[in-house]
Design a protein around this motif. Structure first.
Motif, PDB file in Angstrom:
ATOM      1  N   VAL A  61      49.503  46.342  29.806  1.00 48.49           N
ATOM      2  CA  VAL A  61      50.162  46.381  28.500  1.00 48.49           C
ATOM      3  C   VAL A  61      51.574  45.836  28.638  1.00 48.49           C
ATOM      4  CG1 VAL A  61      51.049  47.917  26.706  1.00 48.49           C
ATOM      5  CG2 VAL A  61      48.740  48.268  27.629  1.00 48.49           C
ATOM      6  N   ASP A  62      52.262  46.244  29.690  1.00 47.35           N
ATOM      7  CA  ASP A  62      53.601  45.729  29.981  1.00 47.35           C
ATOM      8  C   ASP A  62      53.458  44.392  30.707  1.00 47.35           C
ATOM      9  OD1 ASP A  62      56.137  45.129  30.862  1.00 47.35           O
ATOM     10  OD2 ASP A  62      56.524  47.088  31.772  1.00 47.35           O
ATOM     11  N   ARG A  63      53.714  43.305  30.022  1.00 48.64           N
ATOM     12  CA  ARG A  63      53.448  41.986  30.591  1.00 48.64           C
ATOM     13  C   ARG A  63      54.329  41.678  31.801  1.00 48.64           C
ATOM     14  NH1 ARG A  63      53.858  38.502  25.476  1.00 48.64           N
ATOM     15  NH2 ARG A  63      53.348  36.791  26.892  1.00 48.64           N
ATOM     16  N   SER A  64      55.417  42.441  31.990  1.00 49.11           N
ATOM     17  CA  SER A  64      56.253  42.220  33.171  1.00 49.11           C
ATOM     18  C   SER A  64      55.528  42.636  34.451  1.00 49.11           C
ATOM     19  CB  SER A  64      57.576  42.976  33.045  1.00 49.11           C
ATOM     20  OG  SER A  64      57.372  44.378  33.148  1.00 49.11           O
ATOM     21  N   GLU A  65      54.463  43.449  34.321  1.00 54.06           N
ATOM     22  CA  GLU A  65      53.691  43.883  35.485  1.00 54.06           C
ATOM     23  C   GLU A  65      52.645  42.855  35.911  1.00 54.06           C
ATOM     24  OE1 GLU A  65      51.895  47.583  34.464  1.00 54.06           O
ATOM     25  OE2 GLU A  65      53.751  48.737  34.646  1.00 54.06           O
ATOM     26  N   ARG A  66      52.397  41.873  35.078  1.00 60.84           N
ATOM     27  CA  ARG A  66      51.341  40.894  35.368  1.00 60.84           C
ATOM     28  C   ARG A  66      51.629  40.118  36.643  1.00 60.84           C
ATOM     29  NH1 ARG A  66      51.120  35.381  34.307  1.00 60.84           N
ATOM     30  NH2 ARG A  66      49.041  34.467  34.010  1.00 60.84           N
ATOM     31  N   LYS A  67      50.617  40.061  37.507  1.00 65.95           N
ATOM     32  CA  LYS A  67      50.728  39.273  38.732  1.00 65.95           C
ATOM     33  C   LYS A  67      49.378  38.652  39.045  1.00 65.95           C
ATOM     34  CE  LYS A  67      52.109  39.319  43.592  1.00 65.95           C
ATOM     35  NZ  LYS A  67      52.699  40.103  44.706  1.00 65.95           N
ATOM     36  N   ILE A  68      49.312  37.324  39.059  1.00 65.93           N
ATOM     37  CA  ILE A  68      48.087  36.619  39.406  1.00 65.93           C
ATOM     38  C   ILE A  68      48.001  36.481  40.923  1.00 65.93           C
ATOM     39  CG2 ILE A  68      46.806  34.452  39.221  1.00 65.93           C
ATOM     40  CD1 ILE A  68      46.833  35.963  36.618  1.00 65.93           C
ATOM     41  N   VAL A  69      46.877  36.901  41.486  1.00 64.82           N
ATOM     42  CA  VAL A  69      46.614  36.760  42.919  1.00 64.82           C
ATOM     43  C   VAL A  69      45.363  35.897  43.072  1.00 64.82           C
ATOM     44  CG1 VAL A  69      46.008  37.949  45.051  1.00 64.82           C
ATOM     45  CG2 VAL A  69      47.671  38.971  43.485  1.00 64.82           C
ATOM     46  N   ASP A  70      45.451  34.883  43.900  1.00 64.27           N
ATOM     47  CA  ASP A  70      44.341  33.953  44.088  1.00 64.27           C
ATOM     48  C   ASP A  70      43.118  34.678  44.636  1.00 64.27           C
ATOM     49  OD1 ASP A  70      42.663  31.825  44.556  1.00 64.27           O
ATOM     50  OD2 ASP A  70      44.132  30.638  45.683  1.00 64.27           O
ATOM     51  N   LYS A  71      42.025  34.627  43.863  1.00 57.23           N
ATOM     52  CA  LYS A  71      40.793  35.291  44.292  1.00 57.23           C
ATOM     53  C   LYS A  71      40.286  34.736  45.626  1.00 57.23           C
ATOM     54  CE  LYS A  71      35.983  36.135  42.997  1.00 57.23           C
ATOM     55  NZ  LYS A  71      35.469  35.607  44.282  1.00 57.23           N
ATOM     56  N   VAL A 102      37.984  47.178  45.810  1.00 58.15           N
ATOM     57  CA  VAL A 102      39.433  46.999  45.935  1.00 58.15           C
ATOM     58  C   VAL A 102      40.094  47.348  44.611  1.00 58.15           C
ATOM     59  CG1 VAL A 102      41.300  45.376  46.407  1.00 58.15           C
ATOM     60  CG2 VAL A 102      39.120  45.172  47.640  1.00 58.15           C
ATOM     61  N   LEU A 103      41.026  48.297  44.651  1.00 53.95           N
ATOM     62  CA  LEU A 103      41.805  48.677  43.476  1.00 53.95           C
ATOM     63  C   LEU A 103      43.226  48.149  43.659  1.00 53.95           C
ATOM     64  CD1 LEU A 103      40.629  52.391  43.054  1.00 53.95           C
ATOM     65  CD2 LEU A 103      39.616  50.305  42.105  1.00 53.95           C
ATOM     66  N   PRO A 104      43.588  47.085  42.958  1.00 50.23           N
ATOM     67  CA  PRO A 104      44.931  46.531  43.110  1.00 50.23           C
ATOM     68  C   PRO A 104      45.965  47.343  42.340  1.00 50.23           C
ATOM     69  CG  PRO A 104      43.727  45.271  41.491  1.00 50.23           C
ATOM     70  CD  PRO A 104      42.766  46.307  42.028  1.00 50.23           C
ATOM     71  N   LYS A 105      47.215  47.020  42.562  1.00 48.22           N
ATOM     72  CA  LYS A 105      48.287  47.669  41.813  1.00 48.22           C
ATOM     73  C   LYS A 105      48.204  47.280  40.344  1.00 48.22           C
ATOM     74  CE  LYS A 105      51.381  47.882  45.801  1.00 48.22           C
ATOM     75  NZ  LYS A 105      52.656  47.415  46.399  1.00 48.22           N
ATOM     76  N   PRO A 106      48.665  48.158  39.432  1.00 47.00           N
ATOM     77  CA  PRO A 106      48.601  47.858  38.003  1.00 47.00           C
ATOM     78  C   PRO A 106      49.227  46.506  37.681  1.00 47.00           C
ATOM     79  CG  PRO A 106      49.247  50.139  38.341  1.00 47.00           C
ATOM     80  CD  PRO A 106      49.242  49.498  39.701  1.00 47.00           C
ATOM     81  N   GLY A 107      48.531  45.756  36.845  1.00 51.29           N
ATOM     82  CA  GLY A 107      49.021  44.451  36.421  1.00 51.29           C
ATOM     83  C   GLY A 107      48.471  43.290  37.219  1.00 51.29           C
ATOM     84  N   THR A 108      47.816  43.580  38.330  1.00 52.80           N
ATOM     85  CA  THR A 108      47.265  42.533  39.185  1.00 52.80           C
ATOM     86  C   THR A 108      45.986  41.964  38.574  1.00 52.80           C
ATOM     87  OG1 THR A 108      48.089  43.725  41.113  1.00 52.80           O
ATOM     88  CG2 THR A 108      46.473  41.973  41.516  1.00 52.80           C
ATOM     89  N   ILE A 109      45.875  40.636  38.585  1.00 50.70           N
ATOM     90  CA  ILE A 109      44.660  39.967  38.132  1.00 50.70           C
ATOM     91  C   ILE A 109      44.245  38.978  39.208  1.00 50.70           C
ATOM     92  CG2 ILE A 109      43.606  38.503  36.364  1.00 50.70           C
ATOM     93  CD1 ILE A 109      45.760  39.510  34.405  1.00 50.70           C
ATOM     94  N   TYR A 110      43.034  39.134  39.720  1.00 48.59           N
ATOM     95  CA  TYR A 110      42.504  38.186  40.694  1.00 48.59           C
ATOM     96  C   TYR A 110      41.878  37.018  39.937  1.00 48.59           C
ATOM     97  CZ  TYR A 110      43.146  41.897  44.152  1.00 48.59           C
ATOM     98  OH  TYR A 110      43.692  42.870  44.964  1.00 48.59           O
ATOM     99  N   ALA A 111      42.432  35.838  40.118  1.00 50.58           N
ATOM    100  CA  ALA A 111      41.989  34.662  39.371  1.00 50.58           C
ATOM    101  C   ALA A 111      42.520  33.413  40.056  1.00 50.58           C
ATOM    102  CB  ALA A 111      42.488  34.736  37.926  1.00 50.58           C
TER     103      ALA A 111
END
Length: 491
Positions: free
Chosen positions: A322-332, A409-418
């Protein structure tokens, strides 16, 4: 209006419902003995809708359809969706009362160690199982080019190498099957023909299914609002005593409903504004969804059905962050390389969004994979790795269940594997509060703006639906296996 939290009386209602369910027989011959043939349940999933979104919207728009439902309903402020919080286990939770451990449905993209790949002639065993637009005949068409293409389905070598349709992949029955076995009419509208899933193992649960292909839309918020309107029109026809096309007369379904996609699309493409406020795009999606629900409630009233219909509104899943500042893309691909770094070819299937489900070609390497992942926790933004006893407790033993992942695997909040170039602002599938803390509201006759603040699960919706219809909640396989309770204050 009474605004109260769960009390001893609420606990009494819950306990009484459980005792009644336990005392009632579960046999098919008993299902329709006390069915209320003049009652209806309209189930609505606003995919992505958090409990906080519902609270904010109704407070800011007191004249809205959702606010009106809240004033004549019970709002469950601490409801949790399935884990993983994908659409498939999410809708299965709402309609079977079960978790993936029991239903066998972990994601719309999963793995089965006993099935064979499409087109393989069952020469190999163990395959990715995908039930989304990729199994359509033509995903560019709203009608999917005629529905599911059996040539794209996994095969079951134990059943003559025949295609496995979504409904036969589900291990437990659904509220639609129970209602139909009691002689009641059923209907559902969703986003892919793969929602054949809800027919359940019998293949006959949903009498009037309408699943226009969302992949055929332009993917914009306005386009998705227009797409949702197609399903709303179908449900309106059903309220009017016709099938979803409006061409054929049928009884008003005892249990029916639809999902809305516009909010989820807005969350992914536009996100939230600062401090979790609604962005203009998300506000537009909510307004359109609210208006559509208002139209359905008005139609129920116009047809004299409002006093005989319970409306259950929830969400298959939330959306994170919800808080877009937490968003982090991690290469799948980094996930894949870490797993295969333990041993080449070790990863049989990796499904990743804001969670990662990993199936291995050798389950005996699960602890080694977990250790490797923890060693790369910083790069992968990992919070926790579920393996061994922690995984077995919630999901069962991957050595005994062909569908249970070996590692989660449970990543930290805001993490998106993509892909590193991904532009989406949010995703679902994970176990965080943003993923799972969803809206849940039950509105109907005799309710008066109540709130239940104790934790509940969306699995509790399924047995509650059957109780509303005068059917035995224990007719649901998952309810018996998991002991799923009716929602507190459901009556």
């Amino acid at each position: 209006m009474s605004m109260r939290t769960t009390s001893k009386s609420a606990l009494f209602f819950a306990a009484a419902a459980l005792v009644a369910a336990a005392a009632a027989p579960a046999g098919a011959a008993d299902l329709g003995a006390h069915a209320h043939r003049d009652r209806h349940v309209l189930l609505i999933s606003i995919d992505g809708l958090h409990a906080g979104d519902l609270a904010t919207w109704t407070a800011e728009h007191p004249g809205s359809a959702l606010a009106q439902l809240a004033r004549r309903g019970t709002t469950y402020t601490n409801a949790r969706s399935s884990e993983p919080s994908d659409s498939f286990p999410g809708i299965v939770a709402l309609t079977t009362g079960g978790s993936p451990k029991t239903t066998g449905v972990y994601y719309d993209d999963s793995y089965d160690r006993t099935l064979s790949p499409a087109g393989s002639g069952c020469k190999t065993v163990g395959t990715e199982v995908v039930f989304d637009e990729s199994v359509d005949r033509d995903a560019t068409k709203l009608d999917a080019g005629g529905g599911i293409d059996p040539a794209k389905l996994p095969l079951d070598p134990r059943k003559g190498c025949t295609p496995v349709y979504p409904h036969s992949f589900l291990r437990t029955n659904t509220v639609f099957e129970v209602a139909r076995s009691a002689g009641l009419t059923t209907a559902w509208a969703d986003k892919h023909p793969a929602y054949d899933l809800l027919n359940g193992p019998s293949g006959r649960g949903v009498e009037d299914a309408f699943d226009p292909e969302i992949a055929a839309t332009d993917g914009t918020v306005p386009g998705t609002i227009a797409y949702d309107a197609l399903k709303v029109a179908g449900v309106r026809n059903q309220i009017d005593g016709r099938d979803h096309t409006g061409r054929k007369a049928q009884r008003v379904p005892a249990v029916f409903g639809l999902n809305f996609q516009a909010v989820s699309v807005a969350q992914k493409t536009a996100g939230y504004a600062a401090k979790g406020a609604f962005s203009p795009e998300l506000g537009s999606a909510l307004a359109a969804t609210d208006a559509a629900i208002g139209g359905l409630t008005a139609e129920l009233k116009a047809k004299g059905l409002d006093r005989r219909t319970e409306i259950v509104l929830s969400a298959k899943h939330g959306q994170s962050p919800v808080d877009r500042s937490e968003r982090k893309i991690v290469d799948k691909k980094l996930l894949d390389s870490v797993v295969n770094g333990v041993r080449p070819g070790l990863l049989a299937q990796g499904t990743a969004d804001d969670v990662a489900l990993l199936w291995l070609t050798d389950g005996g390497q699960a602890q080694a994979v977990a250790a490797a992942l923890r060693a790369h926790a910083a790069e992968l933004n990992i919070d926790k790795v579920l393996v061994g006893p922690a995984l077995l407790k919630q999901f069962g033993n991957p050595a005994k269940d062909a569908r249970t992942p070996d590692v989660i695997v449970l990543p930290k909040p805001g993490t998106i594997y993509a892909k590193p170039t991904a532009t989406k602002l949010a995703e679902h599938g994970g176990f965080t509060a943003d993923d799972t803390h969803v809206a849940l509201l039950v509105a109907g006759p005799g309710r008066d703006g109540e709130r239940v603040t104790s934790r509940v699960e969306t699995t509790q919706v399924a047995p509650t639906i059957l109780q509303f219809l005068g059917l035995n909640p224990r007719a649901l396989d998952a309810v018996r296996l998991e002991g799923t309770r009716v929602l507190p204050d459901a009556r």
